[in-house]
Design a protein around this motif. Structure first.
Motif, PDB file in Angstrom:
ATOM      1  N   LYS A 118     -45.245  12.799 -13.474  1.00 56.91           N
ATOM      2  CA  LYS A 118     -46.286  13.398 -14.311  1.00 56.91           C
ATOM      3  C   LYS A 118     -47.647  12.794 -14.005  1.00 56.91           C
ATOM      4  O   LYS A 118     -48.653  13.510 -13.931  1.00 56.91           O
ATOM      5  N   ALA A 119     -47.686  11.468 -13.815  1.00 56.53           N
ATOM      6  CA  ALA A 119     -48.961  10.805 -13.509  1.00 56.53           C
ATOM      7  C   ALA A 119     -49.564  11.346 -12.218  1.00 56.53           C
ATOM      8  O   ALA A 119     -50.778  11.594 -12.133  1.00 56.53           O
ATOM      9  N   LEU A 120     -48.729  11.546 -11.200  1.00 55.74           N
ATOM     10  CA  LEU A 120     -49.225  12.054  -9.917  1.00 55.74           C
ATOM     11  C   LEU A 120     -49.756  13.477 -10.062  1.00 55.74           C
ATOM     12  O   LEU A 120     -50.782  13.839  -9.464  1.00 55.74           O
ATOM     13  N   ASP A 121     -49.069  14.275 -10.853  1.00 57.11           N
ATOM     14  CA  ASP A 121     -49.522  15.652 -11.084  1.00 57.11           C
ATOM     15  C   ASP A 121     -50.875  15.655 -11.800  1.00 57.11           C
ATOM     16  O   ASP A 121     -51.789  16.412 -11.440  1.00 57.11           O
ATOM     17  N   PRO A 134     -60.932  16.183  -2.516  1.00 57.16           N
ATOM     18  CA  PRO A 134     -59.749  16.805  -1.894  1.00 57.16           C
ATOM     19  C   PRO A 134     -58.440  16.246  -2.448  1.00 57.16           C
ATOM     20  O   PRO A 134     -57.482  16.992  -2.647  1.00 57.16           O
ATOM     21  N   THR A 135     -58.404  14.937  -2.683  1.00 53.19           N
ATOM     22  CA  THR A 135     -57.189  14.292  -3.198  1.00 53.19           C
ATOM     23  C   THR A 135     -57.595  13.151  -4.127  1.00 53.19           C
ATOM     24  O   THR A 135     -58.749  12.709  -4.133  1.00 53.19           O
ATOM     25  N   TRP A 136     -56.619  12.652  -4.887  1.00 50.66           N
ATOM     26  CA  TRP A 136     -56.865  11.485  -5.738  1.00 50.66           C
ATOM     27  C   TRP A 136     -57.265  10.277  -4.893  1.00 50.66           C
ATOM     28  O   TRP A 136     -58.112   9.476  -5.293  1.00 50.66           O
ATOM     29  N   ALA A 137     -56.668  10.134  -3.711  1.00 56.85           N
ATOM     30  CA  ALA A 137     -56.990   8.994  -2.847  1.00 56.85           C
ATOM     31  C   ALA A 137     -58.444   9.039  -2.395  1.00 56.85           C
ATOM     32  O   ALA A 137     -59.094   7.995  -2.268  1.00 56.85           O
ATOM     33  N   LYS A 143     -64.296  19.091 -20.841  1.00 57.50           N
ATOM     34  CA  LYS A 143     -63.322  18.898 -21.923  1.00 57.50           C
ATOM     35  C   LYS A 143     -61.893  18.854 -21.377  1.00 57.50           C
ATOM     36  O   LYS A 143     -61.065  18.070 -21.842  1.00 57.50           O
ATOM     37  N   GLU A 144     -61.610  19.695 -20.393  1.00 56.33           N
ATOM     38  CA  GLU A 144     -60.290  19.689 -19.768  1.00 56.33           C
ATOM     39  C   GLU A 144     -60.039  18.353 -19.072  1.00 56.33           C
ATOM     40  O   GLU A 144     -58.945  17.778 -19.137  1.00 56.33           O
ATOM     41  N   LEU A 145     -61.077  17.842 -18.403  1.00 59.69           N
ATOM     42  CA  LEU A 145     -60.975  16.562 -17.705  1.00 59.69           C
ATOM     43  C   LEU A 145     -60.678  15.430 -18.693  1.00 59.69           C
ATOM     44  O   LEU A 145     -59.819  14.575 -18.438  1.00 59.69           O
ATOM     45  N   GLU A 146     -61.355  15.442 -19.831  1.00 54.32           N
ATOM     46  CA  GLU A 146     -61.130  14.412 -20.841  1.00 54.32           C
ATOM     47  C   GLU A 146     -59.694  14.454 -21.344  1.00 54.32           C
ATOM     48  O   GLU A 146     -59.046  13.416 -21.510  1.00 54.32           O
ATOM     49  N   LYS A 147     -59.178  15.628 -21.565  1.00 56.33           N
ATOM     50  CA  LYS A 147     -57.787  15.789 -22.028  1.00 56.33           C
ATOM     51  C   LYS A 147     -56.799  15.243 -20.992  1.00 56.33           C
ATOM     52  O   LYS A 147     -55.860  14.514 -21.324  1.00 56.33           O
ATOM     53  N   LEU A 148     -57.025  15.587 -19.723  1.00 55.34           N
ATOM     54  CA  LEU A 148     -56.137  15.124 -18.650  1.00 55.34           C
ATOM     55  C   LEU A 148     -56.192  13.599 -18.510  1.00 55.34           C
ATOM     56  O   LEU A 148     -55.167  12.943 -18.310  1.00 55.34           O
ATOM     57  N   LYS A 149     -57.374  13.011 -18.617  1.00 54.97           N
ATOM     58  CA  LYS A 149     -57.514  11.560 -18.495  1.00 54.97           C
ATOM     59  C   LYS A 149     -56.774  10.834 -19.606  1.00 54.97           C
ATOM     60  O   LYS A 149     -56.132   9.800 -19.375  1.00 54.97           O
ATOM     61  N   LYS A 150     -56.857  11.347 -20.821  1.00 52.83           N
ATOM     62  CA  LYS A 150     -56.161  10.716 -21.948  1.00 52.83           C
ATOM     63  C   LYS A 150     -54.649  10.794 -21.760  1.00 52.83           C
ATOM     64  O   LYS A 150     -53.921   9.841 -22.055  1.00 52.83           O
ATOM     65  N   GLU A 151     -54.183  11.936 -21.268  1.00 51.32           N
ATOM     66  CA  GLU A 151     -52.750  12.093 -21.025  1.00 51.32           C
ATOM     67  C   GLU A 151     -52.283  11.122 -19.944  1.00 51.32           C
ATOM     68  O   GLU A 151     -51.236  10.483 -20.069  1.00 51.32           O
ATOM     69  N   ARG A 157     -53.120  13.293 -11.785  1.00 53.84           N
ATOM     70  CA  ARG A 157     -54.153  12.795 -10.879  1.00 53.84           C
ATOM     71  C   ARG A 157     -54.617  13.891  -9.915  1.00 53.84           C
ATOM     72  O   ARG A 157     -55.812  13.981  -9.600  1.00 53.84           O
ATOM     73  N   ARG A 158     -53.678  14.704  -9.462  1.00 54.64           N
ATOM     74  CA  ARG A 158     -54.067  15.823  -8.587  1.00 54.64           C
ATOM     75  C   ARG A 158     -55.001  16.781  -9.329  1.00 54.64           C
ATOM     76  O   ARG A 158     -56.004  17.249  -8.774  1.00 54.64           O
ATOM     77  N   GLN A 159     -54.654  17.082 -10.572  1.00 52.22           N
ATOM     78  CA  GLN A 159     -55.486  17.999 -11.364  1.00 52.22           C
ATOM     79  C   GLN A 159     -56.880  17.413 -11.601  1.00 52.22           C
ATOM     80  O   GLN A 159     -57.888  18.123 -11.520  1.00 52.22           O
ATOM     81  N   ILE A 160     -56.939  16.117 -11.898  1.00 53.16           N
ATOM     82  CA  ILE A 160     -58.227  15.460 -12.148  1.00 53.16           C
ATOM     83  C   ILE A 160     -59.089  15.471 -10.892  1.00 53.16           C
ATOM     84  O   ILE A 160     -60.290  15.792 -10.940  1.00 53.16           O
TER      85      ILE A 160
END
Length: 678
Positions: free
Chosen positions: A247-250, A262-265, A149-157, A252-255
């Motif tokens: 904000k987008a980079l932050d 380890p990283t978004w990359a 659920k947290e992941l879904e919230k972060l993706k929408k943001e 992506r790190r959380q996701i």
């Protein structure tokens, strides 16, 4: 052929803002109901046939993509806003569906039942099942409920921020003003297109940040202060996007952390040809080492030109090459060393001649025919085509629809790009659903003195972008998920980059050029100068590309960086070898790729150049306009789209696995040195 009617009607373009909103909500509701049905299937009833895993996505994309496209091309702010809002709703819906555990479980059950039944899937069907299950894992469907659920919230943001970033990009309408004497050197036909206004008794010329306005100033304005002011305005034009990128980079790190990467990359590259973020770093670092000595020589060459000119004109010289000097002295060097006058070359490239000629080349090479159509489109300037096989005799010889929207206007997407508006795929009844593509560009408009003219760069870009268009038209896959340019993102540019070579071939330049007054083609000596100019100062050019790629991968791997504006300016100076402004400006706000699908993927432009060079040198170089070779290219590269591994398509086309020899030979004249981590 004129008597043939396409078996599929073209898209319609008469939507109101309210209709866009209503349609999107209806489509989302219908799609949700379909997936509710899938999610409620008993495990034993989950089969390849009972799950609409390909049909649902294809139908949804067919209906929604044209509606979302309005945000890039509509003259109505209300319609653009409605399309933007629709994209937010659709992205959120897509995230919700991708996060549904019941739907994912139905796909898992279907795979088990397929294996248990012994049903033989085609290679493309097997690939679809494999990709859908991987999508579920990457969506976090193996996570506990709370994290999911947290992941879904972060993706929408994150989705909302990317839409806002893009909206600001499209609607940027800034300008910088100059007196006429400050524009000395800029071509008269360009200056005559600037907006004039009176202010305090002075006539000022407003230069927008659109490519046809600002780039001629960068290349031709003699006054360094004019170029400096213009470049600083250009760098700062989308400062509003800088905090959005933070904000987008932050997010992506959380996701990435939630998903266990380890990283978004590392998350992004898992499904690319390159496979890992570490391989990207290796590729870029190795290439930078090879390019830096070449770039340093290029810089010294341009500095000598600058020193000489500053001495002649009485400007102070401090021994530095600034970013606003680069394009100016690059073209000065080309003009002086090769006696190549870009303004003269441009006279041979009237848009009304070049565009039909380039289309004709693609038609002959790929055995297709573009038939211009009248009627419905989103703007009176748009050209609309039905596309057919060359010797079409029946409606089944139809290929698809193509739109060309080539001239700038307010709030239109500001660069050149192609949208696959409607995918091609095989319908359940065995008939084909045909694709629709749209190419958007911003070529210079006509002036009172001259018709619309293209630069040679414009012509090369047209070859590139039209390559994406034919990829979207000529692909023939069973499923829309693999159609056209739906290949690994670090391969998607390779076919179009290969096709740029046509813009540097003598016979092609002769064929497409026609002086706007005399109708004479480019003379041979001018063509030779153009060809020789291709890799002049290539070190600095490719180092600039490496800067973008390095910034992109760094912000998606480094966990400690916080000042992304300073990082942008520092890396640009360090890698590109040019000095930026005294105060760091948020140029990253205009880095549209980083929120437009190329996040942790800009390296792909350089990476895919390796494949592009190999394809051209190995197959096309000997006879680039040969239809037999075009047929080979169509069958091996365009037709399969992403329905198989890209390396398999390349190996079929080349007759062997790809290598970097042609790329290195092109840049350094050293085919034995490979910097590509293939």
């Amino acid at each position: 052929m004129s008597s043939l009617t396409p078996p599929q009607a073209p898209a319609t373009w008469a939507h109101t803002p309210d209709q866009v909103t209503t349609l999107i909500n209806e489509l989302i509701a219908k799609d949700s109901a379909l997936w509710d049905k899938v999610g409620s299937l008993p495990p034993e009833e989950c089969t390849f046939e009972s799950l609409p895993i390909s049909r649902a996505d294809a139908e949804m994309e067919t209906m929604t993509e044209p509606l979302l496209f309005y945000q890039n091309i509509s003259t109505s702010k209300e319609l653009r806003d409605a399309a933007n809002a629709a994209e937010v709703l659709l992205r959120d819906h897509g995230i919700e569906i991708s996060m549904r555990l019941d739907v994912y479980q139905a796909k898992v059950n279907a795979e088990k039942n397929i294996k248990a039944s012994g049903r033989k899937l085609s290679p493309e069907e097997e690939r679809l099942v494999e990709k859908l299950l991987l999508d579920g894992k990457r969506a976090g469907l193996n996570l506990p409920d709370k994290e999911r659920k947290e992941l879904e919230k972060l993706k929408k943001e994150l989705s909302q921020i990317c839409v806002e970033f893009s909206k600001n990009f499209n609607e940027e309408n800034g300008h910088v003003s100059f007196a006429l004497e400050e524009l000395k050197g800029v071509p008269e036909d360009v200056v005559s297109g600037y907006n004039k206004r009176e202010e305090d008794g002075k006539t000022l010329y407003g230069v927008t940040f659109k490519t046809p306005d600002i780039f001629p100033l960068f290349k031709f304005a003699e006054n360094p202060e004019t170029r400096r002011r213009a470049h600083e305005g250009y760098d700062n034009r989308l400062s509003i996007n800088a905090p959005l990128l933070d904000k987008a980079l932050d997010l992506r790190r959380q996701i990435a952390k939630l998903l266990g990467y380890p990283t978004w990359a590392d998350y992004i590259t898992e499904v690319k040809m390159v496979k890992t973020a570490a391989n990207v770093h290796t590729f870029l670092d190795d290439l930078q080492k090879k390019l830096r000595p070449v770039g340093l020589k290029d810089r010294e060459t341009l500095l000598k030109l600058k020193e000489k000119e500053h001495e002649e004109k009485g400007y102070p010289f401090d021994g530095q090459l600034y970013i606003w000097d680069y394009r100016y002295y690059d073209q000065k060097f080309i003009q002086s060393s090769l006696d190549l006058d870009e303004k003269l070359v441009k006279e041979y490239f009237p848009v009304s001649v070049i565009v039909p000629q380039i289309i004709q080349i693609y038609q002959n090479l790929l055995s297709i025919k573009f038939v211009e159509m009248k009627g419905d489109s989103w703007h009176p300037e748009v050209q609309k085509y039905s596309v057919w096989k060359k010797d079409a005799k029946t409606p089944e010889d139809f290929v698809g629809y193509c739109y060309l929207d080539l001239f700038p206007r307010e709030a239109k997407y500001p660069h050149a790009a192609v949208w696959g508006l409607i995918p091609g795929y095989l319908k359940p009844d065995g008939t084909r659903h045909y694709p629709t593509v749209a190419m958007v560009a911003n070529l210079a408009k006509p002036t009172p003195e001259r018709p619309a003219l293209m630069t040679h760069d414009d012509a090369v870009t047209f070859f590139h972008e039209f390559g994406h268009a034919v990829h979207g038209l000529l692909s023939r896959t069973q499923f829309s998920k693999f159609h056209g340019t739906s290949v690994a993102r670090d391969f998607v540019e390779a076919p179009s980059q290969m096709l740029e070579n046509w813009g540097w071939e003598q016979k092609v330049l002769k064929k497409i050029s026609s002086h706007y007054k005399t109708q004479e083609p480019l003379p041979d000596d001018l063509i030779q100068k153009l060809i020789k100019s291709r890799y002049v100062n290539a070190g600095l050019f490719y180092l600039r590309q490496l800067f973008f790629a390095t910034y992109d991968i760094k912000v998606h791997t480094d966990k400690d960086a916080t000042d992304y504006t300073q990082l942008w300016n520092d890396l640009r100076q360090e890698i590109s070898l040019v000095i930026g402004p005294k105060s760091a400006l948020p140029g990253q706000g205009s880095f549209g790729h980083i929120t437009g699908g190329y996040d942790a993927g800009y390296y792909g432009y350089m990476y895919s150049l390796v494949f592009a060079a190999d394809m051209y040198a190995t197959v096309f170089k000997k006879d680039p306009l040969n239809p037999a070779l075009g047929e080979k290219y169509k069958n091996s590269i365009l037709l399969p789209g992403g329905s198989r591994e890209e390396l398999d398509s390349l190996a079929e086309f080349l007759g062997r696995p790809p290598n970097a020899e042609a790329f290195m030979e092109e840049l350094f004249g050293d085919s034995k040195t490979s910097s590509a981590n293939l």
